[in-house]
Scaffold this motif. Structure first.
Motif, PDB file in Angstrom:
ATOM      1  N   GLY A  27       7.731  59.663  90.586  1.00 55.70           N
ATOM      2  CA  GLY A  27       7.356  58.628  91.541  1.00 55.70           C
ATOM      3  C   GLY A  27       8.347  58.460  92.680  1.00 55.70           C
ATOM      4  O   GLY A  27       7.957  58.232  93.826  1.00 55.70           O
ATOM      5  N   ASP A  28       9.640  58.563  92.374  1.00 52.38           N
ATOM      6  CA  ASP A  28      10.643  58.431  93.437  1.00 52.38           C
ATOM      7  C   ASP A  28      10.508  59.546  94.459  1.00 52.38           C
ATOM      8  O   ASP A  28      10.611  59.310  95.666  1.00 52.38           O
ATOM      9  CB  ASP A  28      12.059  58.436  92.847  1.00 52.38           C
ATOM     10  N   SER A  29      10.285  60.756  93.974  1.00 51.06           N
ATOM     11  CA  SER A  29      10.126  61.886  94.893  1.00 51.06           C
ATOM     12  C   SER A  29       8.857  61.743  95.731  1.00 51.06           C
ATOM     13  O   SER A  29       8.841  62.099  96.910  1.00 51.06           O
ATOM     14  CB  SER A  29      10.080  63.201  94.119  1.00 51.06           C
ATOM     15  N   LEU A  30       7.801  61.229  95.123  1.00 52.89           N
ATOM     16  CA  LEU A  30       6.544  61.047  95.846  1.00 52.89           C
ATOM     17  C   LEU A  30       6.678  60.073  97.013  1.00 52.89           C
ATOM     18  O   LEU A  30       6.073  60.260  98.056  1.00 52.89           O
ATOM     19  CB  LEU A  30       5.459  60.508  94.909  1.00 52.89           C
ATOM     20  N   SER A  31       7.460  59.029  96.818  1.00 52.13           N
ATOM     21  CA  SER A  31       7.551  57.988  97.846  1.00 52.13           C
ATOM     22  C   SER A  31       8.739  58.168  98.794  1.00 52.13           C
ATOM     23  O   SER A  31       8.812  57.470  99.802  1.00 52.13           O
ATOM     24  CB  SER A  31       7.604  56.607  97.200  1.00 52.13           C
TER      25      SER A  31
END
Length: 169
Positions: A27-31
């Motif tokens: 999720g961190d990489s996605l955002s």
């Protein structure tokens, strides 16, 4: 090889690149937004999916997967259901948040509709005018090629952004 076979291959490459980009991502990489202001991977994948969905549906006289298959509700974004991401502000880019599984589910559904539509076309279909707002008017072939170009650029940006977040070995 005829025109729809070439386009099926091109859209297939987008599908493969979307799946590869989303594989193993958190999720961190996605955002994460490159340099703090670039487009996030989530936004890029959502946007390219919306572009393909909207362009193919319009050209083919089809319903958009986004609304017809309930993805607008599943994403629950604070955006108009017609929004595809063109001209988004920084806060609108930030608002596009989704799990990788949902992003892939949506793109998979869009890709299926694109493939089903392309399989119905013959070479003569690509000369049909689908947009008279331009000079010269836009044919189906031109619209589909421009959609491929746009989506490939965005999935390439997403893959690049994913690579920026990796720690060196």
């Amino acid at each position: 090889m005829n025109a729809n076979e070439v386009l099926l291959d091109a859209f297939g490459r987008i599908h493969e690149a979307v799946a590869a980009t989303l594989q193993g991502i958190d999720g961190d990489s996605l955002s994460r937004r490159p340099a703090g202001t670039g487009n996030s991977i989530a936004w890029l994948i959502w946007h390219l999916s919306r572009v393909e969905d909207a362009q193919v549906a319009s050209a083919g006289g089809l319903d958009q997967v986004w609304t017809s298959q309930g993805f607008a509700g599943r994403f629950d974004l604070p955006l108009s259901q017609r929004d595809t991401g063109y001209g988004h502000s920084s806060s609108q880019v930030d608002a596009v948040q989704a799990r990788p599984e949902l992003l892939l589910d949506y793109y998979d559904a869009v890709h299926r509709q694109t493939v089903e539509y392309l399989q119905t076309l013959g070479d003569d279909d690509f000369d049909r005018v689908v947009d008279t707002r331009w000079d010269p008017p836009v044919t189906l072939g031109v619209r589909l090629v421009s959609t491929v170009a746009d989506c490939l650029q965005h999935v390439g940006q997403a893959a690049y952004a994913k690579g920026l977040g990796r720690k060196p070995d």
